[in-house]
Scaffold this motif. Sequence first.
Motif, PDB file in Angstrom:
ATOM      1  N   TYR A 263       5.122  -1.875  -0.370  1.00  0.00           N
ATOM      2  CA  TYR A 263       5.697  -3.094   0.214  1.00  0.00           C
ATOM      3  C   TYR A 263       6.912  -2.828   1.103  1.00  0.00           C
ATOM      4  O   TYR A 263       7.370  -3.724   1.788  1.00  0.00           O
TER       5      TYR A 263
ATOM      6  N   LYS B  53      -2.559  -5.886  -1.853  1.00  0.00           N
ATOM      7  CA  LYS B  53      -2.519  -5.492  -3.267  1.00  0.00           C
ATOM      8  C   LYS B  53      -2.190  -6.627  -4.230  1.00  0.00           C
ATOM      9  O   LYS B  53      -1.653  -6.393  -5.321  1.00  0.00           O
ATOM     10  N   LEU B  54      -2.490  -7.836  -3.820  1.00  0.00           N
ATOM     11  CA  LEU B  54      -2.314  -8.940  -4.765  1.00  0.00           C
ATOM     12  C   LEU B  54      -3.551  -9.083  -5.643  1.00  0.00           C
ATOM     13  O   LEU B  54      -3.533  -9.740  -6.663  1.00  0.00           O
TER      14      LEU B  54
ATOM     15  N   ASP C 236       4.630   0.208  -5.823  1.00  0.00           N
ATOM     16  CA  ASP C 236       5.328  -0.885  -5.134  1.00  0.00           C
ATOM     17  C   ASP C 236       6.041  -0.439  -3.857  1.00  0.00           C
ATOM     18  O   ASP C 236       6.475  -1.279  -3.066  1.00  0.00           O
TER      19      ASP C 236
ATOM     20  N   VAL D 130       4.819  -9.936   4.918  1.00  0.00           N
ATOM     21  CA  VAL D 130       3.797 -10.971   4.820  1.00  0.00           C
ATOM     22  C   VAL D 130       4.416 -12.321   5.149  1.00  0.00           C
ATOM     23  O   VAL D 130       5.432 -12.700   4.571  1.00  0.00           O
TER      24      VAL D 130
ATOM     25  N   THR E 193      -9.103 -15.121   2.759  1.00  0.00           N
ATOM     26  CA  THR E 193      -7.924 -15.050   1.904  1.00  0.00           C
ATOM     27  C   THR E 193      -8.061 -13.927   0.887  1.00  0.00           C
ATOM     28  O   THR E 193      -7.119 -13.168   0.651  1.00  0.00           O
TER      29      THR E 193
ATOM     30  N   GLN F  79      -7.411 -10.614   2.485  1.00  0.00           N
ATOM     31  CA  GLN F  79      -5.973 -10.395   2.700  1.00  0.00           C
ATOM     32  C   GLN F  79      -5.261 -10.045   1.404  1.00  0.00           C
ATOM     33  O   GLN F  79      -4.406  -9.167   1.373  1.00  0.00           O
ATOM     34  N   LYS F  80      -5.641 -10.735   0.325  1.00  0.00           N
ATOM     35  CA  LYS F  80      -5.012 -10.437  -0.974  1.00  0.00           C
ATOM     36  C   LYS F  80      -5.325  -9.007  -1.410  1.00  0.00           C
ATOM     37  O   LYS F  80      -4.508  -8.342  -2.023  1.00  0.00           O
TER      38      LYS F  80
END
Lengths: 285, 242
Positions: A75, A51-52, A72, A80, A43, A46-47
């Motif tokens: 995105y 870019k989380l 941004d 996702v 996880t 993936q984040k």
Amino acid sequence: MFTVKDLVFKYPKNAEDTIKGIDFEIKQGEIFGFLGPSGAGKTTTQKLLVKLLAYDKGEIHFDGKDLHSFNDVFYEDIGVCFEMPISFSKLTAMENLDFFQKLYKNHADIQPLMERVGLWEDRNKLVGEYSKGMKIRLNLVRALLNKPKMLFLDEPTNGLDPKNARIVKDMIREFAHNGGTVFLTSHIMSDVDELCDRVAFITDGKIEEIDSPRNLKIKYGQRTVTVEYKEDNQTHVKRFTMDEIKTDAFAELMRTKEVETIHSGETTLEEIFIQVTGVKLHGED
Amino acid sequence: MAKIKHLVSGEFTRLAKYNLFTASLVVAMVWVVMGYFLELDEFKAFLPFVFLMETSAMTSLLVGAEMFYEKKEHTISSMLISPMTEFEYILSKILVNILNIAIIFVIIGASMYFLKAYLFNFQWLFLGIILVTSFYVFIGILLSYISKDFTALLLNYMVMMIVLVLPSIGVVIGILPESILEYIFWSPTEVTLRLLNASFLDSIDIVQYLKDAVYIVLVSLLMLRYGVLPYFKDYATKDLGV
């Protein structure tokens, strides 16, 4: 599409690194499976890729450019699909999709996508009235709203009946066939085996294996053939190595005995998962 | 700009669909009914209380409730993987709440005009709303950061009310002595009161008004920089599978 080099990540409150220097590449047009037990770093990775989370050590390149250099606009190119429902429950499906789609420059045609996942008839229902399976299918449409180049899918068939799971898998395959790239995580190993061109196994923040499911099965499987045959009203089992099947003993058995089953020693991805990660899939951890 | 417009419009739609706007209107109607029964001087004395409750208490609670719903439904995460920044998301919340409060105050103001032939100075009122709303939006966001569930949110909200709002309200409604004003002079709620009261006072101390305006904007910016933005992604993605 994505290149990850020596990526290290530590959550501020943790003493130990969660990601401990991983390297992998996701090629354009491939379906890349990322597997591992809970808490392995799947996880977190993936984040980091979407870019989380921000990373300090190591490199991530997307489309040849450092991920840090994207704002941004990044995105616009990715979609996702989350495992859990991600829609406003008091808005209809169409209101949800309309809201999210208008945040993007590229717009996919919603009707064919909704028809494909079987939700077009229910498009004006409140999402709160949807079943879990319907919400998961809506998630996939949400992920495809902006015609992304790359899809991140988290357990995309979890909670779906076999018919809808088949539709979703077909859509994923078509997406990749049309040049899209997919990063997929799933605990349903038959789906991973069916869909993925390559898979990576991550355990305790390190990647233990990366290869195609076929190569992994050859590597971890036994090069044997097991034959079950009937003799004197009893079932007997005999195992041959791949070299032995060229011998007369194998041919003789085939010719003279009543053969019930023949199995190659090829293993399954589930077995490989257990072997590589040391964790059973059901009731893991 | 188009994106902000879209985010604001989406926020308003959700405020309506989740009945949060209705709740806000119901509270406004309570003030209108009170205005109907009170004499003009009595209502004017009561106005600071109305202003403070609407801008501080209602705004913080509305934002906290919105954030709670968005977290619970994971839509906040879905927005974060869209081409918009956290700042745009927060800005849309500020703008929606400015509009929301403005609508409520226009309703109260219009009712006062028709019931008591009394007219606010709307320029000062709107300027005051624009200056103070960010602060209470940030309070609402911070409350949602530290609250594990809705019950905790309400409890934290009560604590915020007691610490931040009640002293000022206590003075306004006469249950606390005016002497405490010197101790809470720079409390954000006192500053809010002075900025909003400019809309119905006969004379305004411009120097103090400017000081108050700079102060509340600075405090809001500091909250944004050191409280709201650094923990936003962490809050939004904490329970996220991906």
